[in-house]
Scaffold this motif. Structure first.
Motif, mmCIF file in Angstrom:
data_model
loop_
_atom_site.group_PDB
_atom_site.id
_atom_site.type_symbol
_atom_site.label_atom_id
_atom_site.label_comp_id
_atom_site.label_asym_id
_atom_site.label_seq_id
_atom_site.Cartn_x
_atom_site.Cartn_y
_atom_site.Cartn_z
ATOM 1 N N ILE A 1 0.836 -1.207 0.000
ATOM 2 C CA ILE A 1 0.000 0.000 0.000
ATOM 3 C C ILE A 1 0.869 1.256 0.000
ATOM 4 C CG2 ILE A 1 -1.661 1.339 1.323
ATOM 5 C CD1 ILE A 1 -2.887 -1.097 0.011
ATOM 6 N N ASN A 2 1.838 1.295 0.883
ATOM 7 C CA ASN A 2 2.719 2.463 0.977
ATOM 8 C C ASN A 2 3.589 2.604 -0.262
ATOM 9 O OD1 ASN A 2 1.746 3.189 3.515
ATOM 10 N ND2 ASN A 2 3.264 1.956 4.597
ATOM 11 N N GLY A 3 3.992 1.475 -0.830
ATOM 12 C CA GLY A 3 4.806 1.521 -2.043
ATOM 13 C C GLY A 3 4.064 2.146 -3.202
ATOM 14 N N GLU B 1 7.218 -0.219 -10.564
ATOM 15 C CA GLU B 1 7.160 -1.536 -11.202
ATOM 16 C C GLU B 1 7.451 -2.649 -10.199
ATOM 17 O OE1 GLU B 1 8.504 -3.520 -15.403
ATOM 18 O OE2 GLU B 1 9.867 -2.080 -14.468
ATOM 19 N N ARG B 2 8.396 -2.405 -9.282
ATOM 20 C CA ARG B 2 8.703 -3.416 -8.261
ATOM 21 C C ARG B 2 7.476 -3.715 -7.416
ATOM 22 N NH1 ARG B 2 14.039 -4.268 -6.823
ATOM 23 N NH2 ARG B 2 13.150 -5.878 -5.465
ATOM 24 N N TRP B 3 6.729 -2.669 -7.055
ATOM 25 C CA TRP B 3 5.547 -2.886 -6.222
ATOM 26 C C TRP B 3 4.389 -3.475 -7.016
ATOM 27 C CZ3 TRP B 3 6.326 -3.442 -1.454
ATOM 28 C CH2 TRP B 3 7.292 -2.686 -0.782
ATOM 29 N N LEU B 4 4.270 -3.098 -8.280
ATOM 30 C CA LEU B 4 3.183 -3.646 -9.086
ATOM 31 C C LEU B 4 3.338 -5.151 -9.295
ATOM 32 C CD1 LEU B 4 2.713 -0.880 -11.817
ATOM 33 C CD2 LEU B 4 1.215 -1.399 -9.886
ATOM 34 N N THR B 5 4.574 -5.628 -9.354
ATOM 35 C CA THR B 5 4.775 -7.064 -9.523
ATOM 36 C C THR B 5 4.308 -7.858 -8.301
ATOM 37 O OG1 THR B 5 7.067 -6.897 -8.725
ATOM 38 C CG2 THR B 5 6.717 -6.754 -11.102
ATOM 39 N N VAL B 6 4.204 -7.191 -7.146
ATOM 40 C CA VAL B 6 3.718 -7.874 -5.940
ATOM 41 C C VAL B 6 2.251 -8.271 -6.098
ATOM 42 C CG1 VAL B 6 3.251 -7.591 -3.464
ATOM 43 C CG2 VAL B 6 5.377 -6.701 -4.448
ATOM 44 N N MET B 7 1.493 -7.513 -6.874
ATOM 45 C CA MET B 7 0.059 -7.767 -6.959
ATOM 46 C C MET B 7 -0.305 -8.862 -7.961
ATOM 47 S SD MET B 7 -1.435 -4.439 -8.981
ATOM 48 C CE MET B 7 -1.170 -4.242 -10.747
ATOM 49 N N ALA C 1 -2.564 -16.948 -5.124
ATOM 50 C CA ALA C 1 -1.228 -16.356 -4.972
ATOM 51 C C ALA C 1 -1.323 -14.874 -4.623
ATOM 52 C CB ALA C 1 -0.428 -16.550 -6.255
ATOM 53 N N ASP C 2 -2.379 -14.486 -3.935
ATOM 54 C CA ASP C 2 -2.569 -13.079 -3.551
ATOM 55 C C ASP C 2 -1.585 -12.723 -2.442
ATOM 56 O OD1 ASP C 2 -3.497 -10.579 -2.674
ATOM 57 O OD2 ASP C 2 -5.572 -11.081 -3.139
ATOM 58 N N HIS C 3 -0.728 -11.730 -2.712
ATOM 59 C CA HIS C 3 0.253 -11.287 -1.716
ATOM 60 C C HIS C 3 -0.100 -9.922 -1.131
ATOM 61 C CE1 HIS C 3 2.745 -14.663 -2.745
ATOM 62 N NE2 HIS C 3 2.872 -14.265 -3.998
ATOM 63 N N VAL C 4 -1.316 -9.449 -1.410
ATOM 64 C CA VAL C 4 -1.752 -8.165 -0.871
ATOM 65 C C VAL C 4 -2.762 -8.374 0.258
ATOM 66 C CG1 VAL C 4 -2.879 -5.965 -1.391
ATOM 67 C CG2 VAL C 4 -1.330 -7.004 -3.065
ATOM 68 N N ILE C 5 -3.830 -9.087 -0.020
ATOM 69 C CA ILE C 5 -4.802 -9.479 1.006
ATOM 70 C C ILE C 5 -4.763 -10.994 1.120
ATOM 71 C CG2 ILE C 5 -7.244 -9.566 1.629
ATOM 72 C CD1 ILE C 5 -7.655 -6.932 0.235
ATOM 73 N N PRO C 6 -4.554 -11.546 2.310
ATOM 74 C CA PRO C 6 -4.421 -12.997 2.456
ATOM 75 C C PRO C 6 -5.636 -13.734 1.896
ATOM 76 C CG PRO C 6 -3.816 -11.884 4.491
ATOM 77 C CD PRO C 6 -4.443 -10.844 3.599
ATOM 78 N N VAL C 7 -5.375 -14.766 1.104
ATOM 79 C CA VAL C 7 -6.467 -15.562 0.550
ATOM 80 C C VAL C 7 -7.229 -16.286 1.657
ATOM 81 C CG1 VAL C 7 -5.072 -17.626 0.168
ATOM 82 C CG2 VAL C 7 -7.060 -17.175 -1.301
#
Length: 425
Positions: free
Chosen positions: A295-297, A308-314, A377-383
Motif C-alpha cells: 500500500i505504501n509503495g 514496477e517493483r511494487w506492481l509485480t507484488v500484486m 497467490a494473492d500477496h496483498v490481502i491474504p487468501v
C-alpha cells in the motif's frame, strides 16, 4: 488555422487492429511542444506513448480514456493557432461512462445518430432509466450529447413529440419459459482498488455482454476524482452513493475489487443505491491483515522502476503486466496529482498496518446474488480471508492468480461477473 491529426499507425511492427486510449497528458486548449507526450495508448502487448510532432495547441480529442480506436484513426488534433474557447466537459455524459472528456458543446445541440460499440446504443444511465420506465426503445433515437450520446433531453423530446407512438419495451434477454418478459439489465458499476483507477477494468469491460450499461467510477482521491477529499471509509461509500444518485442510478449490479469490493458492500448497508448483485474480487474488509508495504509503495513511488517493483507484488506472474504498464500508471498518477492524497488516505484506511474497516457483517447479511473471486497467490490481502465468506455466497479460488484477477484472468472474471448478473435477472 490548420489542424494536424494525432494518430498511431503501428507499434514496433506489431500486428494489431486497434488500440485503447489509456490517458491524455494534456487537455484541449493547452499549448504543446514538439516531442511532448500527448497521449498514451495500449496495444495488444504494450503501452505506447505518442508525442506531439509539432508546436501548437491541442484542439480536439476524438477518443476518450478507455475507448478503443481503430488502428490509424485520428485520436485528436493539434492546431497551429490557439483555440478561442474550450468549454468544460458535460459532466453528466462523462460520469455516465466513468470518463471525462472536454468537448465543445454548441449553443443548440444538433442530434446525430448514436454511436454503437458491439451493437450497444450509447446513452447515459439516466436516459436509459427514463426510456425504460416509459417503455421506449432507444434504438434509432438521435442523440445530442458528445459523439451522438443519447441524453435525458433526447428521450424526453421523443416522448413529448409522440406520447402515443412509443414502442413497447424490447427485452434484453429472451422470453422466459413462463412467457413473461425479463427486465433489461440494470447498470453495472465497477469500483477499483486502492491506488488504481477506473482504467484497471479495461481488460474486462470489452468482454462483458454488449447490452450491459457499464459505469466505471474513480473512487474519491483517485484518478479524475483526486480532488475529492475523504477522511474515512464511510466517506468513500457516501461519495460513491451520492454520485450514482446524481447520475440517476438507483439500482445497479456492483463489481468491486479490493477496496472497491469493500465499498460495494458498504453500499448495501448505508448507500442509497439498490444493489441487484455483487461480484467481489479479493474484497477488503474481511479481516485486519493487509500488505501495508505494498500500500505504501503504491502511494509513495516516484520513479517507474520503484512502482514496477511494487506492481509485480500484486500479480502471480510479473510477465502478465503489459510492457510499459508501470510507466503509464505513474504518468497517470502524476498527471492527476493523486500521490500526496493517497499517502494521507492510506493512513486513515489502514491505521497501524491494518484494514481499519470491517464489512464482514454486510457480506453475511447480503440477500442478493453474490460471489467472491480470489487468487491463491494473492500477496496483498491474504487468501485465507476467503474462509470467512458465508456459505450462501459463491467463492472461486483461482490457481496461479494474484491480487488482480481482472488483469490476470480477465476472460474468466468477465464470465463470472456475467453469471452473477444473470442470476439476478
Amino acid at each position: 488555422m490548420a489542424n494536424h491529426p494525432i494518430s498511431i499507425e503501428s507499434a514496433g511492427g506489431e500486428y494489431m487492429e486497434s488500440v485503447v486510449v489509456l490517458g491524455w497528458s494534456v487537455q484541449p486548449g493547452a499549448a504543446v511542444k514538439a516531442g511532448q507526450l500527448i497521449v498514451t495508448v495500449e496495444t495488444a502487448k504494450a503501452a505506447t506513448e505518442i508525442e506531439a510532432d509539432r508546436d501548437g495547441w491541442l484542439a480536439e480529442i476524438f477518443f476518450d480514456e478507455g475507448q478503443e480506436a481503430p488502428l490509424g484513426a485520428v485520436l485528436g488534433t493539434i492546431s497551429d493557432t490557439e483555440p478561442s474557447q474550450v468549454e468544460e466537459p458535460e459532466k453528466s455524459a462523462s460520469l455516465a461512462e466513468g470518463r471525462a472528456q472536454p468537448v465543445k458543446i454548441p449553443d443548440q445541440p444538433v442530434p446525430v445518430k448514436s454511436q454503437q460499440k458491439g451493437g450497444r446504443v450509447i446513452a447515459s444511465p439516466l436516459a436509459r432509466r427514463v426510456a425504460r420506465d416509459a417503455g421506449l426503445d432507444l434504438t434509432g433515437i438521435a442523440g445530442t450529447g458528445p459523439k451522438g450520446r443519447i441524453k435525458q433531453r433526447d428521450v424526453v423530446a421523443v416522448l413529448n413529440a409522440s406520447p402515443k407512438a412509443v414502442a413497447p419495451p424490447q427485452p434484453v434477454h429472451s422470453i422466459s419459459s413462463a412467457g413473461t418478459q425479463q427486465r433489461p439489465v440494470d447498470p453495472v458499476v465497477l469500483l477499483h482498488g486502492f491506488g488504481a483507477d477506473r482504467s484497471s477494468w479495461r481488460q474486462v469491460t470489452s468482454l462483458l455482454p454488449s447490452e450491459y450499461d457499464i459505469v466505471a467510477l474513480d473512487l474519491p482521491g483517485h484518478g479524475l476524482e483526486a480532488e475529492r477529499s475523504v477522511t474515512s471509509f464511510e466517506d468513500i461509500v457516501f461519495d460513491v452513493s451520492d454520485r450514482l444518485e446524481a447520475m440517476g442510478i438507483d439500482r445497479a449490479h456492483i463489481v468491486g475489487h479490493s477496496l472497491g469490493g469493500a465499498v460495494a458492500l458498504g453500499l448495501t448497508s448505508f448507500g442509497k443505491v439498490s444493489v441487484r448483485s455483487a461480484t467481489l474480487l479479493a474484497p477488503g474488509g474481511l479481516g485486519p491483515e493487509i500488505n501495508i508495504d505494498f500500500i505504501n509503495g503504491l502511494a509513495r513511488s516516484t520513479t517507474e522502476q520503484a512502482l514496477e517493483r511494487w506492481l509485480t507484488v500484486m500479480v502471480s506472474d510479473p510477465a502478465s503486466l503489459p510492457q510499459g504498464y508501470a510507466r503509464a500508471a505513474l504518468r497517470q498518477m502524476q498527471n492527476a496529482g493523486v500521490q500526496e492524497g493517497l499517502s494521507s488516505l492510506a493512513l486513515r484506511l489502514f491505521p497501524d498496518g491494518t484494514q481499519g474497516f470491517d464489512i464482514l457483517k454486510a457480506l453475511q447479511n447480503l440477500q442478493v446474488p453474490a460471489r467472491t473471486i480470489w487468487g491463491r497467490a494473492d500477496h496483498v490481502i491474504p487468501v485465507s480471508h476467503s474462509n470467512r465468506v458465508p456459505g450462501h455466497v459463491a467463492t472461486h479460488l483461482l490457481d496461479g492468480i494474484g491480487h488482480v484477477p481482472q488483469l490476470e484472468a480477465s476472460e474468466l472474471t468477465a464470465r463470472l461477473i456475467t453469471q452473477t448478473i444473470k442470476s439476478a435477472n
